[in-house]
Enzyme design. Sequence first.
Site, mmCIF file in Angstrom:
data_model
loop_
_atom_site.group_PDB
_atom_site.id
_atom_site.type_symbol
_atom_site.label_atom_id
_atom_site.label_comp_id
_atom_site.label_asym_id
_atom_site.label_seq_id
_atom_site.Cartn_x
_atom_site.Cartn_y
_atom_site.Cartn_z
ATOM 1 N N LYS A 91 61.844 -4.004 -22.981
ATOM 2 C CA LYS A 91 63.641 -2.873 -23.401
ATOM 3 C C LYS A 91 64.662 -1.923 -22.755
ATOM 4 C CE LYS A 91 60.192 -0.522 -26.741
ATOM 5 N NZ LYS A 91 58.911 0.578 -26.796
ATOM 6 N N ASP A 132 37.290 -8.267 -31.894
ATOM 7 C CA ASP A 132 38.785 -9.008 -30.381
ATOM 8 C C ASP A 132 38.636 -10.486 -29.643
ATOM 9 O OD1 ASP A 132 39.871 -6.329 -30.041
ATOM 10 O OD2 ASP A 132 38.220 -5.295 -28.927
ATOM 11 N N GLY A 149 19.440 -17.317 -42.443
ATOM 12 C CA GLY A 149 19.118 -18.309 -42.447
ATOM 13 C C GLY A 149 17.876 -18.027 -44.082
ATOM 14 N N GLY A 150 17.618 -19.180 -44.060
ATOM 15 C CA GLY A 150 16.490 -19.561 -45.025
ATOM 16 C C GLY A 150 15.061 -20.053 -44.071
ATOM 17 N N GLN A 184 41.982 -6.348 -25.214
ATOM 18 C CA GLN A 184 40.536 -7.633 -25.237
ATOM 19 C C GLN A 184 41.649 -9.002 -26.295
ATOM 20 O OE1 GLN A 184 36.754 -8.391 -26.553
ATOM 21 N NE2 GLN A 184 37.154 -6.143 -26.200
ATOM 22 N N GLU A 215 38.042 -2.920 -31.413
ATOM 23 C CA GLU A 215 37.444 -3.833 -32.028
ATOM 24 C C GLU A 215 36.155 -3.144 -32.961
ATOM 25 O OE1 GLU A 215 35.755 -6.539 -30.420
ATOM 26 O OE2 GLU A 215 34.425 -5.974 -32.175
HETATM 27 N N1 COA Z 1 58.191 -3.353 -21.986
HETATM 28 C C1 COA Z 1 58.305 -2.425 -22.428
HETATM 29 N N2 COA Z 1 57.953 -2.584 -23.515
HETATM 30 C C2 COA Z 1 56.573 -2.151 -23.952
HETATM 31 C C3 COA Z 1 56.180 -3.919 -22.746
HETATM 32 C C4 COA Z 1 57.251 -4.119 -21.864
HETATM 33 N N3 COA Z 1 56.880 -4.589 -20.611
HETATM 34 N N4 COA Z 1 55.340 -3.721 -23.289
HETATM 35 C C5 COA Z 1 54.781 -3.543 -24.214
HETATM 36 N N5 COA Z 1 55.748 -2.181 -25.229
HETATM 37 C C6 COA Z 1 56.027 -1.313 -25.594
HETATM 38 C C7 COA Z 1 56.092 -2.153 -27.274
HETATM 39 O O1 COA Z 1 57.123 -2.283 -27.528
HETATM 40 C C8 COA Z 1 55.829 -0.295 -28.078
HETATM 41 O O2 COA Z 1 56.841 -0.250 -28.569
HETATM 42 P P1 COA Z 1 57.534 0.246 -29.940
HETATM 43 O O3 COA Z 1 55.964 1.160 -30.197
HETATM 44 O O4 COA Z 1 58.386 1.433 -29.076
HETATM 45 O O5 COA Z 1 57.237 -0.626 -30.583
HETATM 46 C C9 COA Z 1 54.708 0.284 -26.991
HETATM 47 O O6 COA Z 1 54.727 -0.456 -25.079
HETATM 48 C C10 COA Z 1 53.075 0.074 -27.248
HETATM 49 O O7 COA Z 1 52.765 -1.437 -28.194
HETATM 50 P P2 COA Z 1 51.609 -0.961 -28.746
HETATM 51 O O8 COA Z 1 50.741 -2.810 -29.294
HETATM 52 O O9 COA Z 1 51.989 -0.283 -29.938
HETATM 53 O O10 COA Z 1 50.743 -0.037 -27.601
HETATM 54 P P3 COA Z 1 49.332 0.724 -28.232
HETATM 55 O O11 COA Z 1 48.413 0.774 -26.465
HETATM 56 O O12 COA Z 1 49.762 1.948 -28.839
HETATM 57 O O13 COA Z 1 48.322 0.485 -29.356
HETATM 58 C C11 COA Z 1 46.618 -1.361 -29.418
HETATM 59 C C12 COA Z 1 47.118 -1.151 -29.058
HETATM 60 C C13 COA Z 1 45.572 -2.835 -29.528
HETATM 61 C C14 COA Z 1 45.538 -0.521 -30.872
HETATM 62 C C15 COA Z 1 48.185 -2.080 -30.899
HETATM 63 O O14 COA Z 1 48.899 -3.188 -29.282
HETATM 64 C C16 COA Z 1 47.057 -3.193 -31.755
HETATM 65 O O15 COA Z 1 47.497 -1.627 -32.333
HETATM 66 N N6 COA Z 1 47.146 -4.321 -31.522
HETATM 67 C C17 COA Z 1 46.473 -5.422 -32.876
HETATM 68 C C18 COA Z 1 45.384 -5.439 -33.137
HETATM 69 C C19 COA Z 1 44.757 -5.824 -31.733
HETATM 70 O O16 COA Z 1 45.206 -6.998 -30.687
HETATM 71 N N7 COA Z 1 43.912 -4.594 -31.233
HETATM 72 C C20 COA Z 1 42.747 -5.531 -30.540
HETATM 73 C C21 COA Z 1 43.375 -4.428 -28.995
HETATM 74 S S1 COA Z 1 41.684 -4.976 -28.099
#
Ligand code: COA
Length: 415
Positions: A75, A168, A247-248, A17, A139
């Site tokens: 990757k 978010d 607020g106030g 999000q 979030e």
């Molecule tokens: N091709 C290949 N790999 C890809 C890719 C693509 N097109 N897009 C994403 N990936 C990989 C990433 O490189 C990552 O790999 P790694 O862990 O081996 O380095 C993997 O996908 C997963 O990415 P990640 O961001 O860790 O996803 P997640 O689902 O595990 O976590 C969140 C989701 C939201 C918790 C995390 O992304 C996060 O904390 N983000 C920052 C804060 C944030 O925006 N949070 C709010 C979300 S609404």
Amino acid sequence: MSKALDGVRILDFTHVQSGPTCTQLLGWFGADVIKVERAGEGDATRGQLRDIPDVDSLYFTMLNHNKRSITLDTKNPKGKAVLETLIKECDVLVENFAPGALDRMGFTWERIQELNPRMIVASVKGFGPGPYEDCKVYENVAQCAGGAASTTGFDDGPPLVTGAQIGDSGTGLHLALGIVAALYQRNTTGRGQKVMAAMQDAVINLCRVKLRDQQRLDRTQVLKEYPQYPDSEFGQAVPRAGNASGGGQPGWILKCKGWETDPNSYIYFITQAPVWGAICKVIGQEDWITDPLYATPAARLPHLKSIFERIEQWTMTKTKFEAMDILNKFDIPCGPILSMKEIADEPSLRATGTIVEVDHPKRGKYLTVGNPIKLSDSETEVTRSPLLGEHTDEVLGQLGYSPKDIADLRAEKVI
Ligand code: COA
């Protein structure tokens, strides 16, 4: 009509999000947003909270309008080469991966700068530098760590999160502003820069008035507009203030006619000082206009609870809309508690483009929230979210890949 961000190309590496709200805004202002997703699965939200089997969820569609979607395995070495071309061609890379994911992919800030020194790299992370910088965040984690939860709810209940997605979508908004500022600065420096918005920071920014109150409490040990005053003790930290106004001008949520059966038959009522006389007249309590116990804001503070109980006796005789009509005639600030159903059906919100009906090839018609920011010279047209990889061939073609190159990349599952 031209658009404010015509000609700006966004490499949208966002998901879920926070990041998508940011790039969607940039798309609404006219930027060309190219969303990069993993082949086969794409953004996880495409499949989350689905209401129609095998069709992109509303979660996804409502956060990804005005974008093109390409699939790419970043990757894979050949996928990395495509990403490098995209980095050279785009102005801004926006990402909200978990900390370090972009570096692990091989796209450090230094590498991106080598490829395109004008590139702006904008990131959402859960936390800024410090003890939690490596944490993944969603979030409600941000709402809790940003001070919103400890200050939301009633005094006798636990901390509460709010339905407004301040962690978010709130952070996405902050990031979008940072990107536009960096684009503006690039006009004079010629250089890109890193833009970072931490979700905790964005929530703290939105909770600014609570840090104000913390310091008032530290100094005076009392917050007279809070419902705890004058009957309960204040502790060390800003307490939860129920529905008290931030607020106030004291305010509270009051029942309206029909509250027994309609959970949203309520109105927010503000006892703004300049219209105190009008409030007293409307509710039939003219004696409060001159009574020294009620005549001034300071005199009212110790018995706000009973004042609101008296006003509620009046609001309970009116529907929230009847009360709005009467109160607005006297410039008394108030607001109906609108349900999402009422918002969806409200004609004026449709007329302004705040609520928009969009047609989607697989889902059919659905409602979404349009651009809440209106520019007179850059009108927003909300276009449907892309299907997964819908624009892969188009975008790669624009980057100079031949149909055969594209077919080879597809055969090797790079796209
Ligand atoms: N091709 C290949 N790999 C890809 C890719 C693509 N097109 N897009 C994403 N990936 C990989 C990433 O490189 C990552 O790999 P790694 O862990 O081996 O380095 C993997 O996908 C997963 O990415 P990640 O961001 O860790 O996803 P997640 O689902 O595990 O976590 C969140 C989701 C939201 C918790 C995390 O992304 C996060 O904390 N983000 C920052 C804060 C944030 O925006 N949070 C709010 C979300 S609404």
